[in-house]
Structures are given as C-alpha cells and as structure tokens.
Motif scaffolding. Structure first.
Motif, PDB file in Angstrom:
ATOM      1  N   THR A 199       0.798  -1.223   0.000  1.00  0.00           N
ATOM      2  CA  THR A 199       0.000   0.000   0.000  1.00  0.00           C
ATOM      3  C   THR A 199       0.833   1.276   0.000  1.00  0.00           C
ATOM      4  O   THR A 199       0.354   2.318  -0.435  1.00  0.00           O
ATOM      5  CB  THR A 199      -0.963   0.022   1.200  1.00  0.00           C
ATOM      6  N   ASP A 200       2.085   1.211   0.452  1.00  0.00           N
ATOM      7  CA  ASP A 200       2.903   2.424   0.511  1.00  0.00           C
ATOM      8  C   ASP A 200       3.661   2.703  -0.793  1.00  0.00           C
ATOM      9  O   ASP A 200       4.403   3.678  -0.881  1.00  0.00           O
ATOM     10  CB  ASP A 200       3.875   2.357   1.683  1.00  0.00           C
ATOM     11  N   ILE A 201       3.443   1.898  -1.820  1.00  0.00           N
ATOM     12  CA  ILE A 201       4.187   2.063  -3.072  1.00  0.00           C
ATOM     13  C   ILE A 201       3.869   3.401  -3.740  1.00  0.00           C
ATOM     14  O   ILE A 201       4.744   4.033  -4.316  1.00  0.00           O
ATOM     15  CB  ILE A 201       3.948   0.856  -4.028  1.00  0.00           C
ATOM     16  N   ARG A 202       2.627   3.842  -3.655  1.00  0.00           N
ATOM     17  CA  ARG A 202       2.233   5.114  -4.269  1.00  0.00           C
ATOM     18  C   ARG A 202       3.032   6.272  -3.673  1.00  0.00           C
ATOM     19  O   ARG A 202       3.602   7.077  -4.403  1.00  0.00           O
ATOM     20  CB  ARG A 202       0.734   5.342  -4.103  1.00  0.00           C
ATOM     21  N   ALA A 203       3.079   6.351  -2.364  1.00  0.00           N
ATOM     22  CA  ALA A 203       3.806   7.443  -1.701  1.00  0.00           C
ATOM     23  C   ALA A 203       5.289   7.403  -2.065  1.00  0.00           C
ATOM     24  O   ALA A 203       5.909   8.446  -2.289  1.00  0.00           O
ATOM     25  CB  ALA A 203       3.614   7.362  -0.195  1.00  0.00           C
ATOM     26  N   LEU A 204       5.849   6.213  -2.150  1.00  0.00           N
ATOM     27  CA  LEU A 204       7.259   6.064  -2.493  1.00  0.00           C
ATOM     28  C   LEU A 204       7.538   6.587  -3.907  1.00  0.00           C
ATOM     29  O   LEU A 204       8.468   7.370  -4.113  1.00  0.00           O
ATOM     30  CB  LEU A 204       7.669   4.597  -2.376  1.00  0.00           C
ATOM     31  N   PHE A 205       6.737   6.179  -4.876  1.00  0.00           N
ATOM     32  CA  PHE A 205       6.929   6.639  -6.251  1.00  0.00           C
ATOM     33  C   PHE A 205       6.685   8.141  -6.375  1.00  0.00           C
ATOM     34  O   PHE A 205       7.419   8.841  -7.070  1.00  0.00           O
ATOM     35  CB  PHE A 205       6.033   5.873  -7.225  1.00  0.00           C
ATOM     36  N   GLU A 206       5.666   8.647  -5.700  1.00  0.00           N
ATOM     37  CA  GLU A 206       5.386  10.081  -5.766  1.00  0.00           C
ATOM     38  C   GLU A 206       6.509  10.897  -5.145  1.00  0.00           C
ATOM     39  O   GLU A 206       6.808  11.994  -5.602  1.00  0.00           O
ATOM     40  CB  GLU A 206       4.038  10.389  -5.116  1.00  0.00           C
ATOM     41  N   GLN A 207       7.164  10.363  -4.132  1.00  0.00           N
ATOM     42  CA  GLN A 207       8.300  11.041  -3.527  1.00  0.00           C
ATOM     43  C   GLN A 207       9.511  10.993  -4.458  1.00  0.00           C
ATOM     44  O   GLN A 207      10.156  12.014  -4.714  1.00  0.00           O
ATOM     45  CB  GLN A 207       8.653  10.398  -2.195  1.00  0.00           C
ATOM     46  N   LYS A 208       9.832   9.808  -4.984  1.00  0.00           N
ATOM     47  CA  LYS A 208      11.031   9.631  -5.808  1.00  0.00           C
ATOM     48  C   LYS A 208      10.918  10.307  -7.174  1.00  0.00           C
ATOM     49  O   LYS A 208      11.935  10.651  -7.776  1.00  0.00           O
ATOM     50  CB  LYS A 208      11.341   8.143  -6.004  1.00  0.00           C
ATOM     51  N   PHE A 209       9.702  10.491  -7.667  1.00  0.00           N
ATOM     52  CA  PHE A 209       9.495  11.106  -8.977  1.00  0.00           C
ATOM     53  C   PHE A 209       8.802  12.471  -8.857  1.00  0.00           C
ATOM     54  O   PHE A 209       8.174  12.935  -9.806  1.00  0.00           O
ATOM     55  CB  PHE A 209       8.656  10.172  -9.869  1.00  0.00           C
ATOM     56  N   ARG A 210       8.946  13.104  -7.722  1.00  0.00           N
ATOM     57  CA  ARG A 210       8.292  14.385  -7.452  1.00  0.00           C
ATOM     58  C   ARG A 210       8.554  15.410  -8.555  1.00  0.00           C
ATOM     59  O   ARG A 210       7.634  16.015  -9.095  1.00  0.00           O
ATOM     60  CB  ARG A 210       8.747  14.913  -6.080  1.00  0.00           C
ATOM     61  N   GLU A 223       9.694  14.936 -11.695  1.00  0.00           N
ATOM     62  CA  GLU A 223       9.183  14.500 -12.996  1.00  0.00           C
ATOM     63  C   GLU A 223       7.660  14.623 -13.078  1.00  0.00           C
ATOM     64  O   GLU A 223       7.118  14.964 -14.132  1.00  0.00           O
ATOM     65  CB  GLU A 223       9.601  13.044 -13.272  1.00  0.00           C
ATOM     66  N   ILE A 224       6.981  14.368 -11.967  1.00  0.00           N
ATOM     67  CA  ILE A 224       5.520  14.513 -11.926  1.00  0.00           C
ATOM     68  C   ILE A 224       5.160  15.984 -12.049  1.00  0.00           C
ATOM     69  O   ILE A 224       4.268  16.358 -12.821  1.00  0.00           O
ATOM     70  CB  ILE A 224       4.944  13.884 -10.639  1.00  0.00           C
ATOM     71  N   ARG A 225       5.849  16.825 -11.303  1.00  0.00           N
ATOM     72  CA  ARG A 225       5.591  18.263 -11.357  1.00  0.00           C
ATOM     73  C   ARG A 225       5.829  18.816 -12.761  1.00  0.00           C
ATOM     74  O   ARG A 225       5.058  19.633 -13.262  1.00  0.00           O
ATOM     75  CB  ARG A 225       6.479  18.992 -10.332  1.00  0.00           C
ATOM     76  N   ASP A 226       6.899  18.328 -13.420  1.00  0.00           N
ATOM     77  CA  ASP A 226       7.228  18.789 -14.775  1.00  0.00           C
ATOM     78  C   ASP A 226       6.399  18.087 -15.849  1.00  0.00           C
ATOM     79  O   ASP A 226       6.592  18.332 -17.040  1.00  0.00           O
ATOM     80  CB  ASP A 226       8.718  18.559 -15.065  1.00  0.00           C
ATOM     81  N   LYS A 227       5.515  17.188 -15.424  1.00  0.00           N
ATOM     82  CA  LYS A 227       4.643  16.418 -16.323  1.00  0.00           C
ATOM     83  C   LYS A 227       5.412  15.539 -17.304  1.00  0.00           C
ATOM     84  O   LYS A 227       4.930  15.218 -18.388  1.00  0.00           O
ATOM     85  CB  LYS A 227       3.673  17.349 -17.048  1.00  0.00           C
ATOM     86  N   ALA A 228       6.617  15.135 -16.903  1.00  0.00           N
ATOM     87  CA  ALA A 228       7.392  14.188 -17.711  1.00  0.00           C
ATOM     88  C   ALA A 228       6.815  12.780 -17.555  1.00  0.00           C
ATOM     89  O   ALA A 228       6.851  11.991 -18.496  1.00  0.00           O
ATOM     90  CB  ALA A 228       8.859  14.206 -17.291  1.00  0.00           C
ATOM     91  N   PHE A 229       6.292  12.477 -16.362  1.00  0.00           N
ATOM     92  CA  PHE A 229       5.691  11.182 -16.080  1.00  0.00           C
ATOM     93  C   PHE A 229       4.357  11.390 -15.394  1.00  0.00           C
ATOM     94  O   PHE A 229       4.206  12.293 -14.577  1.00  0.00           O
ATOM     95  CB  PHE A 229       6.564  10.336 -15.146  1.00  0.00           C
ATOM     96  N   THR A 230       3.423  10.523 -15.716  1.00  0.00           N
ATOM     97  CA  THR A 230       2.196  10.417 -14.938  1.00  0.00           C
ATOM     98  C   THR A 230       2.118   8.975 -14.455  1.00  0.00           C
ATOM     99  O   THR A 230       2.600   8.060 -15.136  1.00  0.00           O
ATOM    100  CB  THR A 230       0.937  10.756 -15.760  1.00  0.00           C
ATOM    101  N   PHE A 231       1.558   8.792 -13.290  1.00  0.00           N
ATOM    102  CA  PHE A 231       1.488   7.464 -12.692  1.00  0.00           C
ATOM    103  C   PHE A 231       0.047   7.076 -12.394  1.00  0.00           C
ATOM    104  O   PHE A 231      -0.749   7.903 -11.964  1.00  0.00           O
ATOM    105  CB  PHE A 231       2.289   7.415 -11.381  1.00  0.00           C
ATOM    106  N   GLU A 232      -0.234   5.814 -12.627  1.00  0.00           N
ATOM    107  CA  GLU A 232      -1.460   5.162 -12.180  1.00  0.00           C
ATOM    108  C   GLU A 232      -1.000   4.031 -11.277  1.00  0.00           C
ATOM    109  O   GLU A 232       0.097   3.484 -11.460  1.00  0.00           O
ATOM    110  CB  GLU A 232      -2.251   4.593 -13.362  1.00  0.00           C
ATOM    111  N   PHE A 233      -1.829   3.662 -10.314  1.00  0.00           N
ATOM    112  CA  PHE A 233      -1.460   2.608  -9.371  1.00  0.00           C
ATOM    113  C   PHE A 233      -2.582   1.589  -9.255  1.00  0.00           C
ATOM    114  O   PHE A 233      -3.755   1.956  -9.237  1.00  0.00           O
ATOM    115  CB  PHE A 233      -1.154   3.202  -7.988  1.00  0.00           C
TER     116      PHE A 233
END
Length: 122
Positions: free
Chosen positions: A10-21, A23-33
């Motif tokens: 269940t904590d995988i989302r928070a981990l990816f959002e932290q590590k790719f903060r 890239e997500i902000r720059d819209k280089a990556f979007t994630f679905e979980f």
C-alpha cells in the motif's frame, strides 16, 4: 510517459510520488497505481491503452505479476506497453519465466530509483 505501477504494497504510491516528485511536477511522467493484477487489467481497459510502461511486482495475492504479464502480452504482443517486472526475489526461475512471457526488463527490490530513472530515459 504514462506509467502503471502494480504492487500489493500500500505504501508504493507514496514512495513513487516522492522519488518522482520533480518529474511529476514537470509532467514528464504520470502514474497510475493498482494493488492487484485484476485491478491493473481493469485500469488498462479504462485508460484505452495510453499507458506505455507497466512496472509490476511478481508476488501478489490473487493474480501474480507473471500472470498479469502473460495476459498483457496476450492483448499487446509487443510494446507498448513495455513491462518491467519487480520482485524482492532475484531468482533465476522468475527471471527466465518473465523473459519467456515477454518482459522487457527485470528489477529487484528494493528499487534502485536512480537505475530505474536511467532506464526510463533510454
């Protein structure tokens, strides 16, 4: 790049959002979980296959990541989406089975996010 992360932790989302903060902000990556193989297949149907990379854990309750890989390759015989398998067990048997089923890469946990980012930029 739209990425689907499939893992029952269940904590995988928070981990990816932290590590790719950045890239997500720059819209280089979007994630679905998705927390199961079944949920991942449903999400793939709903997103009309705009996901170009799937990062899937192998060992999950219900549908395993290897079964998910088999089904994804049945629908999409070639990339996209690319499929990277994730496991805490780097055993040879899982690696060989993932390769036979059409995995594009195989990563061990804990995830080396620097290495993963390099692979995503290839």
């Amino acid at each position: 790049m739209s990425i689907l992360v499939v893992d029952d932790e269940t904590d995988i989302r928070a981990l990816f959002e932290q590590k790719f903060r950045k890239e997500i902000r720059d819209k280089a990556f979007t994630f679905e979980f998705a927390h199961s193989g079944e949920a991942a297949l449903e999400l793939l149907k709903k997103t009309d296959s705009n996901i170009i990379l799937i990062l899937s854990d192998i060992n999950m309750p219900g549908m395993s990541g290897l079964e998910l890989l088999r089904r994804v390759r049945g629908i999409y015989p070639a990339a996209p989406p690319k499929v990277f398998m994730l496991t805490a067990y780097g055993d040879k048997e899982n690696r060989e089975r993932a390769n036979v089923l059409g995995a594009d890469d195989f990563l061990t946990k804990p995830i080396d996010f620097s290495n993963l980012k390099e692979k995503l930029h290839e």
